[in-house]
Motif scaffolding. Structure first.
Motif, PDB file in Angstrom:
ATOM      1  N   ALA A 144       0.808  -1.216   0.000  1.00  0.00           N
ATOM      2  CA  ALA A 144       0.000   0.000   0.000  1.00  0.00           C
ATOM      3  C   ALA A 144       0.843   1.269   0.000  1.00  0.00           C
ATOM      4  O   ALA A 144       0.382   2.323  -0.436  1.00  0.00           O
ATOM      5  CB  ALA A 144      -0.937   0.011   1.200  1.00  0.00           C
ATOM      6  N   GLY A 145       2.085   1.199   0.515  1.00  0.00           N
ATOM      7  CA  GLY A 145       2.913   2.390   0.606  1.00  0.00           C
ATOM      8  C   GLY A 145       3.961   2.264   1.697  1.00  0.00           C
ATOM      9  O   GLY A 145       4.227   1.175   2.216  1.00  0.00           O
ATOM     10  N   THR A 146       4.543   3.391   2.071  1.00  0.00           N
ATOM     11  CA  THR A 146       5.582   3.430   3.100  1.00  0.00           C
ATOM     12  C   THR A 146       4.965   3.848   4.429  1.00  0.00           C
ATOM     13  O   THR A 146       4.297   4.879   4.517  1.00  0.00           O
ATOM     14  CB  THR A 146       6.701   4.411   2.712  1.00  0.00           C
ATOM     15  N   VAL A 147       5.211   3.040   5.435  1.00  0.00           N
ATOM     16  CA  VAL A 147       4.652   3.237   6.775  1.00  0.00           C
ATOM     17  C   VAL A 147       5.741   3.788   7.684  1.00  0.00           C
ATOM     18  O   VAL A 147       6.780   3.147   7.863  1.00  0.00           O
ATOM     19  CB  VAL A 147       4.120   1.898   7.338  1.00  0.00           C
TER      20      VAL A 147
ATOM     21  N   ALA B 239       0.183   5.686   9.192  1.00  0.00           N
ATOM     22  CA  ALA B 239      -0.360   5.112   7.958  1.00  0.00           C
ATOM     23  C   ALA B 239      -1.644   5.852   7.592  1.00  0.00           C
ATOM     24  O   ALA B 239      -2.098   6.746   8.303  1.00  0.00           O
ATOM     25  CB  ALA B 239      -0.619   3.625   8.142  1.00  0.00           C
ATOM     26  N   ARG B 240      -2.239   5.433   6.489  1.00  0.00           N
ATOM     27  CA  ARG B 240      -3.466   6.061   6.009  1.00  0.00           C
ATOM     28  C   ARG B 240      -4.638   5.089   6.195  1.00  0.00           C
ATOM     29  O   ARG B 240      -4.546   3.908   5.825  1.00  0.00           O
ATOM     30  CB  ARG B 240      -3.343   6.442   4.533  1.00  0.00           C
TER      31      ARG B 240
ATOM     32  N   ALA C 215      -8.962   0.633  14.079  1.00  0.00           N
ATOM     33  CA  ALA C 215      -8.664   1.792  14.930  1.00  0.00           C
ATOM     34  C   ALA C 215      -8.256   2.997  14.092  1.00  0.00           C
ATOM     35  O   ALA C 215      -8.647   4.136  14.379  1.00  0.00           O
ATOM     36  CB  ALA C 215      -7.564   1.437  15.930  1.00  0.00           C
ATOM     37  N   LEU C 216      -7.475   2.758  13.036  1.00  0.00           N
ATOM     38  CA  LEU C 216      -7.113   3.850  12.121  1.00  0.00           C
ATOM     39  C   LEU C 216      -8.354   4.436  11.460  1.00  0.00           C
ATOM     40  O   LEU C 216      -8.504   5.660  11.364  1.00  0.00           O
ATOM     41  CB  LEU C 216      -6.164   3.324  11.044  1.00  0.00           C
TER      42      LEU C 216
END
Length: 214
Positions: A91-94, A107-108, A173-174
């Motif tokens: 998904a991307g860089t955390v 994160a998103r 939770a995010l």
């Protein structure tokens, strides 16, 4: 049998509870996705992580039935174990950081698979819920103390891979934090603790305690 560690992520202050996470530190022992999926199904954890590059933080995440682009508690656990400033997932860089007893990621919310976030009037109603029939991923929550941002929650994956209730769900939770746009202190499952804090431009920090079980 492939070597793996077992962590407990989002533990309570005394070290109890938390969600078990399997981590294969040397992902090169199982390079094929089908073999990784088979091991994740055999281990039966909510998620299993395969580390492909420990220095760069490149990881691959599987439930017992599918591969994930991102997941919250596996990233917190892997960030703690690898002690790196960031993780790389599909998904991307955390972002990642250690802060005393807590490990945090950034994160998103939209990276995670959708959950049904259902609010209940009281924590007692959440506590009284029975495991629902297979269906949508249900995150049941209620305010314990709205002014203080304290939430009672339970998570029901409903995906038919043998996990009736998830002890601690970072992705949900995010998403709840993104919806409410405020910091939260969440007690989930039997007593796991998750902390969140909204960040600029739609990012959210997610933190918790991690312990090496074996």
């Amino acid at each position: 049998m492939t070597d793996y560690d077992v962590l407990r992520v989002f533990c309570a202050p005394h070290g109890g509870y938390g969600n078990e996470l399997g981590v294969v530190r040397d992902g090169s022992t199982l390079p094929e996705p089908a073999d990784r999926q088979a091991l994740a199904a055999k281990l039966g954890f909510s998620e299993t992580v395969f580390v492909d590059d420990p220095e760069r933080g490149v990881i691959d995440i599987y439930t017992p039935s599918t591969r994930l682009r991102f997941a919250g508690y596996p990233c917190v656990g892997a960030a703690w174990l690898l002690d790196v400033p960031e993780l790389v997932v599909p998904a991307g860089t955390v972002g990642a950081r250690q802060d005393g007893e807590f490990c945090w990621i950034e994160a998103r919310p939209e990276w995670a698979a959708p959950r049904t976030l259902r609010r209940y009037a009281t924590p007692a109603e959440v506590d009284a819920l029975q495991v629902p029939p297979p269906g949508d991923w249900l995150y049941a929550w209620a305010w314990e103390d709205e002014a203080a941002g304290r939430v009672r929650a339970r998570g029901f994956p409903g995906r038919g891979d043998g996990i009736e209730e998830d002890e601690a769900t970072g992705a949900a939770a995010l998403q709840l934090t993104g919806r409410l746009d405020r910091a939260l202190n969440i007690t989930q499952g039997r007593g796991s603790q998750l902390l969140t804090a909204p960040q600029p431009a739609g990012w959210v920090e997610l933190g918790g305690r991690v312990f090496l079980e074996r």
